[in-house]
Motif scaffolding. Structure first.
Motif, short mmCIF file in Angstrom:
data_model
loop_
_atom_site.label_atom_id
_atom_site.label_comp_id
_atom_site.label_asym_id
_atom_site.label_seq_id
_atom_site.Cartn_x
_atom_site.Cartn_y
_atom_site.Cartn_z
N VAL A 186 -20.73 -2.55 29.57
CA VAL A 186 -22.10 -2.44 30.05
C VAL A 186 -22.42 -0.97 30.28
O VAL A 186 -21.61 -0.22 30.81
CB VAL A 186 -22.34 -3.27 31.33
N GLY A 187 -23.62 -0.57 29.84
CA GLY A 187 -24.06 0.81 30.01
C GLY A 187 -24.80 0.98 31.32
O GLY A 187 -25.55 0.10 31.75
N THR A 188 -24.58 2.12 31.96
CA THR A 188 -25.30 2.46 33.19
C THR A 188 -25.64 3.94 33.18
O THR A 188 -24.89 4.76 32.63
CB THR A 188 -24.49 2.11 34.45
N ASP A 189 -26.79 4.26 33.76
CA ASP A 189 -27.16 5.68 33.93
C ASP A 189 -27.33 6.02 35.40
O ASP A 189 -27.81 7.08 35.75
CB ASP A 189 -28.42 6.02 33.13
N ALA A 224 -13.08 -11.88 31.91
CA ALA A 224 -13.07 -10.74 30.99
C ALA A 224 -12.87 -9.42 31.73
O ALA A 224 -13.18 -9.29 32.92
CB ALA A 224 -14.39 -10.68 30.22
N THR A 225 -12.38 -8.45 31.00
CA THR A 225 -12.34 -7.07 31.48
C THR A 225 -13.75 -6.52 31.38
O THR A 225 -14.43 -6.72 30.36
CB THR A 225 -11.40 -6.21 30.62
N LEU A 226 -14.20 -5.83 32.41
CA LEU A 226 -15.52 -5.22 32.41
C LEU A 226 -15.36 -3.71 32.28
O LEU A 226 -14.66 -3.08 33.08
CB LEU A 226 -16.27 -5.54 33.70
N VAL A 227 -15.97 -3.14 31.24
CA VAL A 227 -15.94 -1.70 31.04
C VAL A 227 -17.32 -1.16 31.40
O VAL A 227 -18.32 -1.52 30.79
CB VAL A 227 -15.60 -1.32 29.58
N LEU A 228 -17.36 -0.30 32.42
CA LEU A 228 -18.60 0.35 32.83
C LEU A 228 -18.67 1.69 32.10
O LEU A 228 -17.76 2.51 32.22
CB LEU A 228 -18.60 0.59 34.34
N ALA A 229 -19.76 1.90 31.34
CA ALA A 229 -19.87 3.09 30.51
C ALA A 229 -21.09 3.91 30.88
O ALA A 229 -22.16 3.36 31.15
CB ALA A 229 -19.96 2.69 29.04
N CYS A 230 -20.91 5.22 30.88
CA CYS A 230 -22.01 6.14 31.17
C CYS A 230 -21.94 7.31 30.19
O CYS A 230 -20.91 7.98 30.08
CB CYS A 230 -21.93 6.65 32.60
N ALA A 231 -23.03 7.53 29.48
CA ALA A 231 -23.13 8.68 28.57
C ALA A 231 -23.73 9.86 29.32
O ALA A 231 -24.55 9.68 30.22
CB ALA A 231 -24.01 8.32 27.38
N ALA A 286 -21.81 2.03 40.16
CA ALA A 286 -21.82 0.83 39.32
C ALA A 286 -20.62 -0.06 39.64
O ALA A 286 -20.74 -1.29 39.65
CB ALA A 286 -21.83 1.22 37.84
N ARG A 287 -19.48 0.55 39.90
CA ARG A 287 -18.28 -0.22 40.26
C ARG A 287 -18.54 -1.05 41.51
O ARG A 287 -18.14 -2.21 41.59
CB ARG A 287 -17.08 0.68 40.47
N GLU A 288 -19.22 -0.47 42.49
CA GLU A 288 -19.53 -1.20 43.72
C GLU A 288 -20.39 -2.43 43.41
O GLU A 288 -20.15 -3.52 43.95
CB GLU A 288 -20.25 -0.29 44.72
N HIS A 289 -21.37 -2.27 42.54
CA HIS A 289 -22.21 -3.41 42.15
C HIS A 289 -21.39 -4.46 41.41
O HIS A 289 -21.58 -5.66 41.62
CB HIS A 289 -23.38 -2.93 41.27
N ALA A 290 -20.49 -4.01 40.55
CA ALA A 290 -19.67 -4.94 39.77
C ALA A 290 -18.73 -5.73 40.67
O ALA A 290 -18.58 -6.95 40.50
CB ALA A 290 -18.87 -4.16 38.71
N ILE A 346 -11.87 -4.02 36.17
CA ILE A 346 -12.94 -3.07 35.87
C ILE A 346 -12.35 -1.75 35.39
O ILE A 346 -11.44 -1.21 36.01
CB ILE A 346 -13.83 -2.81 37.11
N GLU A 347 -12.89 -1.25 34.28
CA GLU A 347 -12.50 0.06 33.75
C GLU A 347 -13.75 0.94 33.69
O GLU A 347 -14.86 0.44 33.48
CB GLU A 347 -11.89 -0.09 32.36
N LEU A 348 -13.57 2.25 33.85
CA LEU A 348 -14.68 3.20 33.82
C LEU A 348 -14.55 4.10 32.60
O LEU A 348 -13.44 4.52 32.24
CB LEU A 348 -14.69 4.05 35.08
N ALA A 349 -15.70 4.43 32.00
CA ALA A 349 -15.69 5.31 30.83
C ALA A 349 -16.92 6.21 30.85
O ALA A 349 -18.04 5.74 30.68
CB ALA A 349 -15.68 4.49 29.54
N ALA A 350 -16.71 7.50 31.10
CA ALA A 350 -17.77 8.50 31.01
C ALA A 350 -17.53 9.29 29.73
O ALA A 350 -16.45 9.85 29.55
CB ALA A 350 -17.75 9.42 32.22
#
Length: 150
Positions: A7-10, A31-38, A74-78, A86-90
């Motif tokens: 899921v994308g987040t800004d 499922a594994t949730l990947v939080l992504a931010c560009a 976003a992690r807090e919301h998730a 939960i995994e994070l990806a910037a």
């Protein structure tokens, strides 16, 4: 069944609605949730000028690490929505490019984005993140209604 949901987040309130929806789905399916931010790095002088112009949207360019800050929030919301893995990806780059590339790298089964931009004039003329992602992604795409569209 979805095994990896990206899921994308800004860092915006509307993107957190998409994060919560994706997190609920991840919790329900295991499922594994990947939080992504560009992000695109800015020089401090440009960041200050942009923050002055953006006003309420200054969060997109202010702070030492805006992408990391957005991902922490976003992690807090998730977690609140029930996601456990939960995994994070910037990643540096354009939002659409980053989301599509990360979905492929992480072998995501589902890519989730909010609908912001779909109903705007700029979105219709220039293309919006949800529209462009839906055309380019090689996995399922869920566009979450995060705005009223008015």
């Amino acid at each position: 069944m979805y095994r990896t949901i990206l899921v994308g987040t800004d860092g915006s309130a509307t993107s957190f609605r998409a994060v919560s929806a994706a997190a609920s789905l991840a919790a329900a399916t295991g499922a594994t949730l990947v939080l992504a931010c560009a992000y695109n790095p800015m020089r401090e002088r440009d960041r200050t000028a942009a923050a002055d112009v953006l006003g309420d949207l200054a969060y997109k360019v202010s702070g030492g690490t805006p992408a990391d800050d957005a991902l922490r929030a976003a992690r807090e919301h998730a977690v609140s929505a029930g996601a456990a893995d939960i995994e994070l990806a910037a990643e540096e780059g354009d939002a659409v490019d980053v989301l599509v590339t990360l979905a492929e790298k992480r072998r995501a089964d589902l890519l989730v984005v909010g609908n912001r931009g779909l109903n705007s004039l700029a979105g219709r003329l220039l293309g919006s993140v949800p529209s462009n992602v839906s055309h380019r992604a090689s996995c399922d795409v869920l566009i979450v209604r995060t705005t009223t569209g008015r």
